[in-house]
Scaffold this motif. Structure first.
Motif, PDB file in Angstrom:
ATOM      1  N   PHE A 205     -66.154   6.980  28.527  1.00  0.00           N
ATOM      2  CA  PHE A 205     -65.570   7.126  29.853  1.00  0.00           C
ATOM      3  C   PHE A 205     -64.055   7.355  29.746  1.00  0.00           C
ATOM      4  O   PHE A 205     -63.397   6.859  28.831  1.00  0.00           O
ATOM      5  CB  PHE A 205     -65.816   5.879  30.707  1.00  0.00           C
ATOM      6  CG  PHE A 205     -67.244   5.660  31.089  1.00  0.00           C
ATOM      7  CD1 PHE A 205     -67.840   6.447  32.066  1.00  0.00           C
ATOM      8  CD2 PHE A 205     -67.996   4.667  30.481  1.00  0.00           C
ATOM      9  CE1 PHE A 205     -69.163   6.240  32.422  1.00  0.00           C
ATOM     10  CE2 PHE A 205     -69.316   4.462  30.828  1.00  0.00           C
ATOM     11  CZ  PHE A 205     -69.907   5.253  31.804  1.00  0.00           C
ATOM     12  N   GLN A 224     -66.453  10.706  34.734  1.00  0.00           N
ATOM     13  CA  GLN A 224     -67.893  10.936  34.751  1.00  0.00           C
ATOM     14  C   GLN A 224     -68.507  10.681  36.122  1.00  0.00           C
ATOM     15  O   GLN A 224     -69.738  10.757  36.283  1.00  0.00           O
ATOM     16  CB  GLN A 224     -68.575  10.046  33.692  1.00  0.00           C
ATOM     17  CG  GLN A 224     -68.254  10.440  32.259  1.00  0.00           C
ATOM     18  CD  GLN A 224     -66.811  10.159  31.865  1.00  0.00           C
ATOM     19  OE1 GLN A 224     -66.185   9.223  32.357  1.00  0.00           O
ATOM     20  NE2 GLN A 224     -66.275  10.984  30.968  1.00  0.00           N
ATOM     21  N   ILE A 226     -68.335   7.823  38.084  1.00  0.00           N
ATOM     22  CA  ILE A 226     -68.774   6.458  38.394  1.00  0.00           C
ATOM     23  C   ILE A 226     -67.591   5.655  38.900  1.00  0.00           C
ATOM     24  O   ILE A 226     -66.515   5.640  38.286  1.00  0.00           O
ATOM     25  CB  ILE A 226     -69.394   5.772  37.159  1.00  0.00           C
ATOM     26  CG1 ILE A 226     -70.623   6.544  36.694  1.00  0.00           C
ATOM     27  CG2 ILE A 226     -69.750   4.325  37.455  1.00  0.00           C
ATOM     28  CD1 ILE A 226     -71.266   5.970  35.442  1.00  0.00           C
ATOM     29  N   TYR A 246     -74.080  -2.047  29.931  1.00  0.00           N
ATOM     30  CA  TYR A 246     -74.211  -0.583  29.950  1.00  0.00           C
ATOM     31  C   TYR A 246     -74.897  -0.077  28.684  1.00  0.00           C
ATOM     32  O   TYR A 246     -75.804   0.773  28.764  1.00  0.00           O
ATOM     33  CB  TYR A 246     -72.830   0.051  30.088  1.00  0.00           C
ATOM     34  CG  TYR A 246     -72.840   1.558  30.059  1.00  0.00           C
ATOM     35  CD1 TYR A 246     -73.164   2.287  31.201  1.00  0.00           C
ATOM     36  CD2 TYR A 246     -72.552   2.264  28.883  1.00  0.00           C
ATOM     37  CE1 TYR A 246     -73.194   3.668  31.175  1.00  0.00           C
ATOM     38  CE2 TYR A 246     -72.579   3.634  28.852  1.00  0.00           C
ATOM     39  CZ  TYR A 246     -72.898   4.339  29.992  1.00  0.00           C
ATOM     40  OH  TYR A 246     -72.941   5.714  29.956  1.00  0.00           O
ATOM     41  N   LYS A 251     -77.101   3.025  29.947  1.00  0.00           N
ATOM     42  CA  LYS A 251     -76.585   4.245  29.321  1.00  0.00           C
ATOM     43  C   LYS A 251     -77.504   5.444  29.574  1.00  0.00           C
ATOM     44  O   LYS A 251     -77.032   6.556  29.861  1.00  0.00           O
ATOM     45  CB  LYS A 251     -76.408   4.017  27.824  1.00  0.00           C
ATOM     46  CG  LYS A 251     -75.683   5.148  27.122  1.00  0.00           C
ATOM     47  CD  LYS A 251     -75.374   4.762  25.680  1.00  0.00           C
ATOM     48  CE  LYS A 251     -74.557   5.841  24.989  1.00  0.00           C
ATOM     49  NZ  LYS A 251     -74.226   5.463  23.592  1.00  0.00           N
ATOM     50  N   GLN A 254     -77.012   6.958  33.086  1.00  0.00           N
ATOM     51  CA  GLN A 254     -75.614   7.201  33.466  1.00  0.00           C
ATOM     52  C   GLN A 254     -75.441   8.330  34.480  1.00  0.00           C
ATOM     53  O   GLN A 254     -74.684   8.184  35.446  1.00  0.00           O
ATOM     54  CB  GLN A 254     -74.782   7.472  32.213  1.00  0.00           C
ATOM     55  CG  GLN A 254     -73.286   7.628  32.481  1.00  0.00           C
ATOM     56  CD  GLN A 254     -72.877   9.083  32.571  1.00  0.00           C
ATOM     57  OE1 GLN A 254     -73.410   9.924  31.852  1.00  0.00           O
ATOM     58  NE2 GLN A 254     -71.949   9.390  33.467  1.00  0.00           N
TER      59      GLN A 254
END
Length: 287
Positions: A205, A224, A226, A246, A251, A254
């Protein structure tokens, strides 16, 4: 009647004679008398000394001043060269020379170095400036430019120390992450950005926005897509919890995650994008 005469003898005290000194034998020592100059009182010159020293210092000061005034025309020359040192990426040598041009009109000893340094540091892209004389007639300038790391709201940029500066070209740096918060919290927001960036980078990230809101809570958006709601306290601990969960459970999902709420004491809540992923039909708290 017979009388007998008695004779009384009285002892007459003998006179005491002082003891004789032993006769000195051999050579006798002669003691020389002190010279007359040593027996006379010495004159006191201390008041005179106290008077002479100030007069002597005054004479030396006047002589030094006169000598300096006579030598000044030979020492105080016009400025022949100005050297600018430092890696300049955002400003040009020409811009620097134009900024200091009024100061260079002065002579080598009369030039206002402090004023020149302040003038240079008023340029938005200059973080620090050093100015010094180089004998006999040159000026050396060393410059450190600002290093833009992020945007501060929509008006300024932040350097790596969390100090804001506002160049006219700030609109050209929209690619930098946007940080926001109270004006007094610029440095704190920059430090938080640096810490969180290091923690999120191993997860893949990067931060495009970080905001410290009015009540001290933190909001973060990643490149990304989020959003992370971090609350006010224990930010680092919450990020560690997020990293662990995560890697284990989120993951693979995502691309479907819209928002993660980390304001819970022992877990987090996930909000999914539309359409909802089949395996996660609703927001859930992961313990």
């Amino acid at each position: 009647m017979s009388m007998s005469l008695r004779h009384h003898q009285y002892a007459v005290p003998e006179r005491s004679t002082p003891p004789r000194r032993p006769e000195q034998r051999g050579a006798s020592r002669l003691v020389a008398k002190e010279p007359l100059s040593l027996r006379l009182p010495k004159p006191d010159f201390s008041p005179l000394k106290r008077l002479i020293w100030p007069v002597l210092l005054l004479v030396l000061g006047v002589a030094a001043y006169e000598g300096a005034q006579r030598a000044l025309p030979y020492v105080d020359r016009p400025i022949s060269k100005v050297s600018v040192d430092g890696e300049l990426s955002y400003i040009s040598q020409q811009a620097v020379q134009q900024r200091i041009a009024p100061y260079i009109q002065a002579s080598f000893l009369q030039i206002n170095l402090s004023g020149m340094r302040q003038e240079l540091e008023q340029m938005p892209w200059i973080a620090h400036a050093e100015v010094r004389r180089v004998w006999p007639d040159q000026i050396m300038i060393r410059l450190e430019e600002q290093l833009p790391v992020a945007r501060w709201g929509d008006e300024a940029l932040l350097n790596n120390a969390g100090h804001a500066f506002a160049p006219r070209e700030s609109a050209n740096y929209q690619h930098l992450p946007r940080l926001a918060g109270p004006q007094r919290a610029q440095r704190q927001v920059m430090q938080q950005y640096q810490v969180l960036s290091q923690m999120l980078r191993p997860l893949g990230f990067s931060i495009i926005a970080l905001e410290m809101r009015e009540r001290g809570s933190w909001y973060l958006r990643t490149a990304q897509g989020i959003d992370l709601l971090l609350g006010r306290d224990h930010i680092v601990d919450k990020m560690r919890r997020f990293a662990a969960i995560y890697e284990k459970a989120l993951k693979a999902q995502q691309p479907n995650i819209a928002r993660i709420d980390l304001r819970y004491p022992n877990g987090l809540a996930v909000a999914w994008r539309e359409p909802v992923a089949p395996t996660a039909a609703k927001a859930a708290a992961v313990q």
